[in-house]
Design a protein around this motif. Structure first.
Motif, PDB file in Angstrom:
ATOM      1  N   ILE A  74     -25.647  39.280  19.234  1.00  0.00           N
ATOM      2  CA  ILE A  74     -26.133  40.417  20.028  1.00  0.00           C
ATOM      3  C   ILE A  74     -26.744  39.929  21.335  1.00  0.00           C
ATOM      4  O   ILE A  74     -26.444  40.454  22.425  1.00  0.00           O
ATOM      5  CB  ILE A  74     -27.154  41.234  19.224  1.00  0.00           C
ATOM      6  N   LEU A  75     -27.598  38.905  21.250  1.00  0.00           N
ATOM      7  CA  LEU A  75     -28.239  38.378  22.456  1.00  0.00           C
ATOM      8  C   LEU A  75     -27.218  37.735  23.391  1.00  0.00           C
ATOM      9  O   LEU A  75     -27.292  37.899  24.616  1.00  0.00           O
ATOM     10  CB  LEU A  75     -29.315  37.363  22.062  1.00  0.00           C
ATOM     11  N   ALA A  76     -26.242  37.021  22.817  1.00  0.00           N
ATOM     12  CA  ALA A  76     -25.208  36.392  23.642  1.00  0.00           C
ATOM     13  C   ALA A  76     -24.349  37.439  24.335  1.00  0.00           C
ATOM     14  O   ALA A  76     -23.930  37.245  25.489  1.00  0.00           O
ATOM     15  CB  ALA A  76     -24.327  35.483  22.777  1.00  0.00           C
ATOM     16  N   LEU A  77     -24.088  38.553  23.667  1.00  0.00           N
ATOM     17  CA  LEU A  77     -23.297  39.624  24.276  1.00  0.00           C
ATOM     18  C   LEU A  77     -24.043  40.244  25.455  1.00  0.00           C
ATOM     19  O   LEU A  77     -23.442  40.510  26.503  1.00  0.00           O
ATOM     20  CB  LEU A  77     -22.974  40.691  23.230  1.00  0.00           C
ATOM     21  N   VAL A  78     -25.351  40.454  25.280  1.00  0.00           N
ATOM     22  CA  VAL A  78     -26.152  41.024  26.373  1.00  0.00           C
ATOM     23  C   VAL A  78     -26.198  40.070  27.560  1.00  0.00           C
ATOM     24  O   VAL A  78     -25.912  40.455  28.710  1.00  0.00           O
ATOM     25  CB  VAL A  78     -27.578  41.342  25.874  1.00  0.00           C
ATOM     26  N   LEU A  79     -26.533  38.804  27.289  1.00  0.00           N
ATOM     27  CA  LEU A  79     -26.605  37.814  28.367  1.00  0.00           C
ATOM     28  C   LEU A  79     -25.229  37.580  28.987  1.00  0.00           C
ATOM     29  O   LEU A  79     -25.102  37.457  30.212  1.00  0.00           O
ATOM     30  CB  LEU A  79     -27.166  36.496  27.829  1.00  0.00           C
ATOM     31  N   GLY A  80     -24.195  37.512  28.145  1.00  0.00           N
ATOM     32  CA  GLY A  80     -22.849  37.279  28.655  1.00  0.00           C
ATOM     33  C   GLY A  80     -22.348  38.417  29.523  1.00  0.00           C
ATOM     34  O   GLY A  80     -21.661  38.184  30.531  1.00  0.00           O
ATOM     35  N   THR A  81     -22.689  39.654  29.159  1.00  0.00           N
ATOM     36  CA  THR A  81     -22.299  40.802  29.989  1.00  0.00           C
ATOM     37  C   THR A  81     -22.970  40.733  31.351  1.00  0.00           C
ATOM     38  O   THR A  81     -22.334  40.982  32.387  1.00  0.00           O
ATOM     39  CB  THR A  81     -22.667  42.116  29.280  1.00  0.00           C
ATOM     40  N   ILE A  82     -24.251  40.384  31.360  1.00  0.00           N
ATOM     41  CA  ILE A  82     -24.969  40.239  32.636  1.00  0.00           C
ATOM     42  C   ILE A  82     -24.339  39.137  33.481  1.00  0.00           C
ATOM     43  O   ILE A  82     -24.115  39.297  34.689  1.00  0.00           O
ATOM     44  CB  ILE A  82     -26.462  39.947  32.378  1.00  0.00           C
ATOM     45  N   LEU A  83     -24.009  38.018  32.836  1.00  0.00           N
ATOM     46  CA  LEU A  83     -23.391  36.897  33.559  1.00  0.00           C
ATOM     47  C   LEU A  83     -22.001  37.259  34.061  1.00  0.00           C
ATOM     48  O   LEU A  83     -21.618  36.899  35.185  1.00  0.00           O
ATOM     49  CB  LEU A  83     -23.321  35.672  32.654  1.00  0.00           C
ATOM     50  N   GLY A  84     -21.230  37.973  33.230  1.00  0.00           N
ATOM     51  CA  GLY A  84     -19.888  38.377  33.644  1.00  0.00           C
ATOM     52  C   GLY A  84     -19.918  39.311  34.836  1.00  0.00           C
ATOM     53  O   GLY A  84     -19.104  39.183  35.771  1.00  0.00           O
ATOM     54  N   LEU A  85     -20.854  40.255  34.818  1.00  0.00           N
ATOM     55  CA  LEU A  85     -21.006  41.159  35.960  1.00  0.00           C
ATOM     56  C   LEU A  85     -21.486  40.403  37.195  1.00  0.00           C
ATOM     57  O   LEU A  85     -21.046  40.681  38.319  1.00  0.00           O
ATOM     58  CB  LEU A  85     -21.986  42.282  35.611  1.00  0.00           C
ATOM     59  N   ALA A  86     -22.399  39.441  36.966  1.00  0.00           N
ATOM     60  CA  ALA A  86     -22.894  38.650  38.100  1.00  0.00           C
ATOM     61  C   ALA A  86     -21.781  37.811  38.724  1.00  0.00           C
ATOM     62  O   ALA A  86     -21.766  37.595  39.944  1.00  0.00           O
ATOM     63  CB  ALA A  86     -24.041  37.750  37.639  1.00  0.00           C
ATOM     64  N   ARG A  87     -20.844  37.338  37.898  1.00  0.00           N
ATOM     65  CA  ARG A  87     -19.723  36.546  38.423  1.00  0.00           C
ATOM     66  C   ARG A  87     -18.800  37.379  39.303  1.00  0.00           C
ATOM     67  O   ARG A  87     -18.062  36.843  40.123  1.00  0.00           O
ATOM     68  CB  ARG A  87     -18.916  35.963  37.261  1.00  0.00           C
ATOM     69  N   CYS A  88     -18.850  38.702  39.125  1.00  0.00           N
ATOM     70  CA  CYS A  88     -18.004  39.595  39.925  1.00  0.00           C
ATOM     71  C   CYS A  88     -18.809  40.364  40.973  1.00  0.00           C
ATOM     72  O   CYS A  88     -18.284  41.306  41.580  1.00  0.00           O
ATOM     73  CB  CYS A  88     -17.281  40.582  39.008  1.00  0.00           C
ATOM     74  N   ALA A  89     -20.072  39.985  41.135  1.00  0.00           N
ATOM     75  CA  ALA A  89     -20.923  40.701  42.094  1.00  0.00           C
ATOM     76  C   ALA A  89     -20.472  40.457  43.525  1.00  0.00           C
ATOM     77  O   ALA A  89     -19.793  39.469  43.830  1.00  0.00           O
ATOM     78  CB  ALA A  89     -22.372  40.274  41.916  1.00  0.00           C
ATOM     79  N   GLN A  90     -20.873  41.359  44.410  1.00  0.00           N
ATOM     80  CA  GLN A  90     -20.523  41.229  45.817  1.00  0.00           C
ATOM     81  C   GLN A  90     -21.402  40.206  46.536  1.00  0.00           C
ATOM     82  O   GLN A  90     -20.981  39.619  47.526  1.00  0.00           O
ATOM     83  CB  GLN A  90     -20.644  42.598  46.506  1.00  0.00           C
ATOM     84  N   ASN A  91     -22.598  39.987  45.997  1.00  0.00           N
ATOM     85  CA  ASN A  91     -23.530  39.040  46.606  1.00  0.00           C
ATOM     86  C   ASN A  91     -23.130  37.604  46.251  1.00  0.00           C
ATOM     87  O   ASN A  91     -22.980  37.268  45.067  1.00  0.00           O
ATOM     88  CB  ASN A  91     -24.957  39.338  46.129  1.00  0.00           C
ATOM     89  N   LEU A  92     -22.950  36.754  47.271  1.00  0.00           N
ATOM     90  CA  LEU A  92     -22.511  35.374  47.045  1.00  0.00           C
ATOM     91  C   LEU A  92     -23.543  34.569  46.258  1.00  0.00           C
ATOM     92  O   LEU A  92     -23.176  33.780  45.380  1.00  0.00           O
ATOM     93  CB  LEU A  92     -22.226  34.690  48.385  1.00  0.00           C
ATOM     94  N   ALA A  93     -24.828  34.749  46.561  1.00  0.00           N
ATOM     95  CA  ALA A  93     -25.878  33.988  45.879  1.00  0.00           C
ATOM     96  C   ALA A  93     -25.887  34.303  44.377  1.00  0.00           C
ATOM     97  O   ALA A  93     -26.030  33.402  43.547  1.00  0.00           O
ATOM     98  CB  ALA A  93     -27.242  34.299  46.494  1.00  0.00           C
ATOM     99  N   VAL A  94     -25.724  35.578  44.057  1.00  0.00           N
ATOM    100  CA  VAL A  94     -25.701  35.973  42.643  1.00  0.00           C
ATOM    101  C   VAL A  94     -24.501  35.346  41.933  1.00  0.00           C
ATOM    102  O   VAL A  94     -24.612  34.828  40.822  1.00  0.00           O
ATOM    103  CB  VAL A  94     -25.661  37.512  42.517  1.00  0.00           C
TER     104      VAL A  94
END
Length: 288
Positions: A74-94
């Protein structure tokens, strides 16, 4: 339903012959005396004092393994979803921060990660938040049984938390890449259509991209969950009383080496097989 072919029977016969050969070699060459009769009492045994059947040390270890696997998933899914979205974010730093985290965790052996986290971070976090004292207070409280259902023996709660966190942190790197691949697999035209309607990036992900990506990421996420169950054995290195740790204790006290480890292998195999059947049904349901 597929019929069993003659080749299937031949492969099964060869496997049985190989198992018999290994059995005789162990018994003959190593002069090993099998003691399978002692194993059932370490799974379930009847407690005369309490007047009921109670779990043996292997079953207790299995329950802890299930707890660790479920909570870490459960925790890995939450963190992984945040990381996956961050990998596709528009902000380069993120994007760069998320990629740095993912690349570090994916390219470092899990045993190194668990020791670094446990000895350098976990102990300090447990002391800083007084988790050990908090767990002892709960163990003496009125609702201790409810906490034990979800976390087992509260006296070992700090080590359990360490195991859950380190597994979740390690597995979230792989989950993040699965989420990222699912998002990027959606045709660009879908996103452009959402943008043409004036949807902000958050609503674009929430209503357009992620619902379509879910159909593609469920199978690899299911496989990663099964992998997490097998990887959970590594928390035994930090004295978390999971199935592997209990098996080590059983081997040390009884010297029933092969019986204990074969039983543990069958338990892990059965648990992972049941999970694969469950996820297969979920995949079929998501395709409808």
């Amino acid at each position: 339903m597929r019929k069993i072919h003659w080749l299937d029977w031949m492969i099964l016969a060869l496997l049985l012959l190989f198992a018999g050969y290994v059995w005789t070699r162990i018994e003959g060459t190593l002069n090993y005396k099998w003691r399978w009769e002692i194993i059932p009492q370490y799974l379930l045994h009847y407690d005369q004092d309490q007047g009921r059947w109670t779990a043996g040390i292997l079953m207790e270890g299995l329950l802890n393994t299930i707890r660790i696997s479920v909570l870490a998933s459960i925790l890995a899914l939450v963190l992984g979803t945040i990381l996956g979205l961050a990998r596709c974010a528009q902000n380069l730093a993120v994007r760069m921060l998320a990629r740095t985290y993912l690349e570090l965790l994916r390219n470092i052996p899990s045993i190194v990660v668990i020791f670094i986290f446990y000895f350098f971070l976990s102990e300090q976090l447990i002391a800083a938040f007084n988790i050990d004292g908090w767990a002892r207070d709960i163990a003496r409280g009125e609702n201790a049984w409810l906490w034990q259902v979800f976390f087992g023996d509260m006296r070992r709660f700090p080590s359990l938390v360490s195991g859950i966190l380190v597994l979740a942190l390690f597995e979230s790197a792989f989950v993040g890449e699965i989420i990222r691949a699912g998002i990027q697999s959606i045709p660009r035209g879908q996103r452009e259509a959402a943008q043409s309607l004036g949807l902000p990036w958050r609503d674009e992900m929430r209503f357009v991209v992620l619902p379509q990506a879910m159909h593609k990421i469920v199978p690899p996420l299911a496989n990663q969950s099964i992998t997490l169950v097998k990887n959970s054995a590594i928390v035994s290195l930090i004295s978390v009383h999971d199935l592997t740790y209990r098996t080590l204790a059983l081997v040390s006290s009884t010297r029933a080496i092969f019986e204990a480890w074969i039983t543990t292998a069958l338990i892990y195999g059965g648990l992972c097989f049941l999970l694969s059947l469950l996820f297969r049904r979920l995949e079929k349901g998501s395709d409808r």
